[in-house]
Design a protein around this motif. Structure first.
Motif, PDB file in Angstrom:
ATOM      1  N   THR A 155       5.031   4.684   3.722  1.00 50.92           N
ATOM      2  CA  THR A 155       4.941   5.916   3.984  1.00 50.92           C
ATOM      3  C   THR A 155       5.395   6.839   3.454  1.00 50.92           C
ATOM      4  O   THR A 155       6.921   6.409   2.433  1.00 50.92           O
ATOM      5  N   ASP A 156       5.350   8.092   4.359  1.00 52.85           N
ATOM      6  CA  ASP A 156       6.388   8.686   4.709  1.00 52.85           C
ATOM      7  C   ASP A 156       7.436   8.679   5.124  1.00 52.85           C
ATOM      8  O   ASP A 156       8.261   9.860   5.671  1.00 52.85           O
ATOM      9  N   VAL A 157       7.636   8.001   6.003  1.00 53.23           N
ATOM     10  CA  VAL A 157       8.081   7.584   7.617  1.00 53.23           C
ATOM     11  C   VAL A 157       9.526   6.704   7.093  1.00 53.23           C
ATOM     12  O   VAL A 157       8.048   5.371   6.501  1.00 53.23           O
ATOM     13  N   GLY A 171       9.338   4.048   9.482  1.00 56.02           N
ATOM     14  CA  GLY A 171       8.488   2.710  10.308  1.00 56.02           C
ATOM     15  C   GLY A 171       7.712   3.216  11.384  1.00 56.02           C
ATOM     16  O   GLY A 171       7.459   4.875  12.096  1.00 56.02           O
ATOM     17  N   VAL A 172       6.972   2.670  12.625  1.00 55.99           N
ATOM     18  CA  VAL A 172       7.433   3.358  13.209  1.00 55.99           C
ATOM     19  C   VAL A 172       7.762   3.792  14.701  1.00 55.99           C
ATOM     20  O   VAL A 172       8.343   2.656  14.726  1.00 55.99           O
ATOM     21  N   TYR A 173       7.983   5.274  14.901  1.00 56.44           N
ATOM     22  CA  TYR A 173       8.770   6.182  16.045  1.00 56.44           C
ATOM     23  C   TYR A 173       8.147   5.468  16.985  1.00 56.44           C
ATOM     24  O   TYR A 173       6.639   6.209  17.506  1.00 56.44           O
ATOM     25  N   MET A 188      -1.645   3.057  20.539  1.00 57.99           N
ATOM     26  CA  MET A 188      -1.653   4.035  19.673  1.00 57.99           C
ATOM     27  C   MET A 188      -1.793   5.141  18.740  1.00 57.99           C
ATOM     28  O   MET A 188      -2.638   5.881  18.574  1.00 57.99           O
ATOM     29  N   GLY A 222       0.872   5.200   0.434  1.00 57.27           N
ATOM     30  CA  GLY A 222      -0.321   6.803   0.948  1.00 57.27           C
ATOM     31  C   GLY A 222       0.197   7.877   0.128  1.00 57.27           C
ATOM     32  O   GLY A 222       0.659   8.079  -1.137  1.00 57.27           O
ATOM     33  N   GLY A 223      -0.601   8.386   0.620  1.00 61.03           N
ATOM     34  CA  GLY A 223      -0.883  10.594  -0.405  1.00 61.03           C
ATOM     35  C   GLY A 223      -0.199  10.588  -0.985  1.00 61.03           C
ATOM     36  O   GLY A 223       0.832  10.774  -1.975  1.00 61.03           O
ATOM     37  N   THR A 224       1.269  10.774  -0.169  1.00 57.54           N
ATOM     38  CA  THR A 224       2.790  11.426  -0.010  1.00 57.54           C
ATOM     39  C   THR A 224       3.285  10.436  -1.524  1.00 57.54           C
ATOM     40  O   THR A 224       4.352  11.147  -1.858  1.00 57.54           O
ATOM     41  N   ASP A 255       5.738  10.530  16.751  1.00 58.51           N
ATOM     42  CA  ASP A 255       5.855  11.271  15.533  1.00 58.51           C
ATOM     43  C   ASP A 255       6.676  12.188  15.837  1.00 58.51           C
ATOM     44  O   ASP A 255       7.145  13.080  16.293  1.00 58.51           O
ATOM     45  N   PRO A 256       7.828  12.010  14.839  1.00 63.54           N
ATOM     46  CA  PRO A 256       8.288  12.473  14.728  1.00 63.54           C
ATOM     47  C   PRO A 256       8.831  13.911  14.159  1.00 63.54           C
ATOM     48  O   PRO A 256       9.630  15.006  14.321  1.00 63.54           O
ATOM     49  N   LYS A 298       0.817  -1.341  -0.371  1.00 63.09           N
ATOM     50  CA  LYS A 298       0.471  -0.155   0.425  1.00 63.09           C
ATOM     51  C   LYS A 298       0.779   1.100   0.275  1.00 63.09           C
ATOM     52  O   LYS A 298       1.824   1.588   0.784  1.00 63.09           O
TER      53      LYS A 298
HETATM   54  P1  ADP Z   1       0.382   8.259   4.017  1.00 66.18           P
HETATM   55  O1  ADP Z   1      -0.429   9.257   3.619  1.00 66.18           O
HETATM   56  O2  ADP Z   1       1.060   6.732   4.061  1.00 66.18           O
HETATM   57  O3  ADP Z   1      -0.854   7.108   4.795  1.00 66.18           O
HETATM   58  P2  ADP Z   1       0.282   9.104   7.028  1.00 66.18           P
HETATM   59  O4  ADP Z   1       0.538  10.850   7.651  1.00 66.18           O
HETATM   60  O5  ADP Z   1      -1.253   8.696   7.222  1.00 66.18           O
HETATM   61  O6  ADP Z   1       0.416   8.769   5.576  1.00 66.18           O
HETATM   62  O7  ADP Z   1       0.749   8.990   8.024  1.00 66.18           O
HETATM   63  C1  ADP Z   1       2.730   8.950   8.106  1.00 66.18           C
HETATM   64  C2  ADP Z   1       2.773   9.780   8.966  1.00 66.18           C
HETATM   65  O8  ADP Z   1       2.478   9.502  10.616  1.00 66.18           O
HETATM   66  C3  ADP Z   1       3.947  10.352   9.183  1.00 66.18           C
HETATM   67  O9  ADP Z   1       4.914  11.748   8.736  1.00 66.18           O
HETATM   68  C4  ADP Z   1       3.952  11.292  11.281  1.00 66.18           C
HETATM   69  O10 ADP Z   1       4.379  12.172  10.922  1.00 66.18           O
HETATM   70  C5  ADP Z   1       2.563  10.312  11.181  1.00 66.18           C
HETATM   71  N1  ADP Z   1       3.049   9.415  12.817  1.00 66.18           N
HETATM   72  C6  ADP Z   1       2.277   9.657  13.939  1.00 66.18           C
HETATM   73  N2  ADP Z   1       3.026   8.707  15.329  1.00 66.18           N
HETATM   74  C7  ADP Z   1       3.864   8.204  14.867  1.00 66.18           C
HETATM   75  C8  ADP Z   1       5.186   7.043  14.578  1.00 66.18           C
HETATM   76  N3  ADP Z   1       4.692   7.236  16.761  1.00 66.18           N
HETATM   77  N4  ADP Z   1       5.205   6.658  14.121  1.00 66.18           N
HETATM   78  C9  ADP Z   1       5.566   7.014  12.556  1.00 66.18           C
HETATM   79  N5  ADP Z   1       4.999   7.783  12.154  1.00 66.18           N
HETATM   80  C10 ADP Z   1       3.655   8.687  13.119  1.00 66.18           C
END
Ligand code: ADP
Ligand code: ASP
Ligand code: MG
Length: 409
Positions: A173-175, A177-179, A203, A9-11, A182-183, A7
């Motif tokens: 996604t744009d990160v 992994g799970v951090y 979470m 995501g938007g970015t 929120d970074p 999958k």
């Molecule tokens: P997508 O458009 O790919 O679905 P989202 O914006 O829905 O992306 O999710 C990714 C974003 O979630 C990250 O850019 C980050 O700012 C946010 N985020 C919030 N909490 C966390 C976390 N614990 N670990 C990673 N990202 C997180």
């Protein structure tokens, strides 16, 4: 031969170039001899743009028409990706939720998936095709288009992985992994190698929008191997697992927060049986969800009652409470919609005492006033003034040494 659901995501599909690089990534999976289903979001900002358009037409559009509108963003990206794949010489077909079909209930804007037809998808995969499915959308029994709630493409992906018994579901996604939090709020946040379903569910439900809550519920229920990774950077991301964290010493795994909170208080309510029902009944009848609830008895046989609601429902809930105040002969209603909820989450809490006091001590030493507290087995949540959000998250991140977590490669 393995079957993957990827999958994006938007970015990750936010521009023509990015869609082209998604196509390259997807092609590689096929080139290595595996099968792949791709689920896409709309281009970043598109769903918000469509919602803003709707608001210009009508203050309160019907949910059915909203779904017809906001499901269009995903139809654009799936078609574009298929074109990019064709250009690379791959066989690929796009499907909307209706075409698949992803059958949902009729709860427009927050529909739940009931069943997924897999005939067409299976036939395509067996014929060597890449299957590209629009995320976030489905169709109800009557043929109406439905959507699955914001962030719903995650759930489409996991549901498809469950229905087709995929070997792995990757959420790009744009990160990377799970951090630990929120970074964007705490740059010192660390990537977790693993997180348990239980922790991820907390979470997500406490405000971490990296995965939609329902996608985690689905993955847990149907045993889907779920991984969060970056579209832009190589790496193994974060695996959502059944096992407890590898880091035995970690007291907590992460910090979640929710900015969309508001609280309401009714004071001087006669302290009689049925009062809680009389206060919260009309709120529930108006379809407003209540989160935290605190009731306190005063000396004069009256009680004060405080609860939180989503900030979007603040004005409506306050008006209802003001009516109840008159009916109950209570003193007054006050409210605050500049509050946030900050939560610490971790299965390590079960076996360690003193986590709550450490949390409260940390907030106190920063001069942050705690307005409400709620606890469960693996989380502690506090409500604080909105202006303290970043400070609270960073202070707790440091106090629980989350910046020390090392995610082995
Ligand atoms: P997508 O458009 O790919 O679905 P989202 O914006 O829905 O992306 O999710 C990714 C974003 O979630 C990250 O850019 C980050 O700012 C946010 N985020 C919030 N909490 C966390 C976390 N614990 N670990 C990673 N990202 C997180
Ligand atoms: N496009 C939808 C949203 O912005 C669904 C998703 O991206 O998961 O919420
Ligand atoms: Mg998302």
């Amino acid at each position: 031969m393995a079957l993957y659901v990827y999958k994006f995501g938007g970015t990750s599909v936010g521009s023509v170039e990015r869609i082209k690089s998604v196509a390259e990534k997807v092609k590689k999976v096929q080139d290595q001899g595996d099968q792949i289903i791709v689920v896409l979001s709309a281009m970043s900002g598109e769903t918000n743009r469509l919602i803003a358009l709707a608001k210009q037409m009508q203050t309160q559009p019907t949910d059915r028409e909203m779904d017809v509108l906001i499901s269009t963003g995903e139809q654009v990206t799936v078609a574009l990706l298929c074109m990019a794949l064709h250009e690379l010489g791959c066989k690929a077909t796009s499907y909307t939720g209706t075409q698949v079909k992803i059958l949902t209930d009729s709860a427009f804007t927050k529909a739940r998936i009931r069943e997924i037809e897999d005939i067409k998808i299976r036939a395509d995969l067996d014929g060597g095709k890449i299957v590209v499915v629009a995320g976030f959308q489905g169709v109800d029994e009557q043929g109406n288009i439905t959507t699955l709630g914001r962030g719903g493409s995650d759930t489409t992906a996991v549901a498809l992985a469950a229905a087709l018994k995929a070997d792995e579901c990757h959420i790009y996604t744009d990160v990377d992994g799970v951090y630990t939090t929120d970074p964007r709020v705490e740059p010192k946040a660390r990537r977790l190698n693993h997180i348990t379903f239980e922790e991820m569910l907390e979470m997500a439900s406490l405000g971490s929008k990296v995965l939609q809550i329902r996608s985690v519920e689905f993955a847990g229920k149907y045993n889907v191997a779920l991984r969060v990774l970056s579209s832009f950077k190589e790496g193994c991301g974060t695996l959502i697992t059944y096992e407890e964290s590898q880091m035995e010493s970690a007291l907590i795994s992460g910090i979640a927060f929710n900015r969309d909170e508001a609280k309401l208080t009714i004071t001087g309510v006669p302290d009689l049986p049925g009062v809680a029902y009389k206060i919260l009944g009309p709120i529930a009848d108006a379809n407003i969800e209540v989160d935290m609830i605190v009731q306190n008895i005063a000396d004069d046989a009256t009680t004060d009652f405080t609860f939180t609601v989503d900030r979007n429902n603040y004005q409506r809930a306050k008006a209802i409470l003001e009516e109840s105040c008159v009916e109950l002969g209570a003193r007054k209603v006050t409210g605050d919609n500049a509050i946030v909820k900050v939560s610490i989450v971790g299965v390590g809490m079960r076996s360690h005492a003193g986590i709550a006091s450490m949390m409260f001590k940390t907030l106190a030493s920063e001069g942050i006033n705690i307005r409400m507290i709620a606890t469960s087995e693996i989380k502690i949540s506090v409500v604080v003034d909105e202006k303290y959000l970043e400070l609270a998250v960073r202070a707790l991140h440091a106090a629980f040494e989350l910046d020390q977590i090392t995610a082995e490669a």
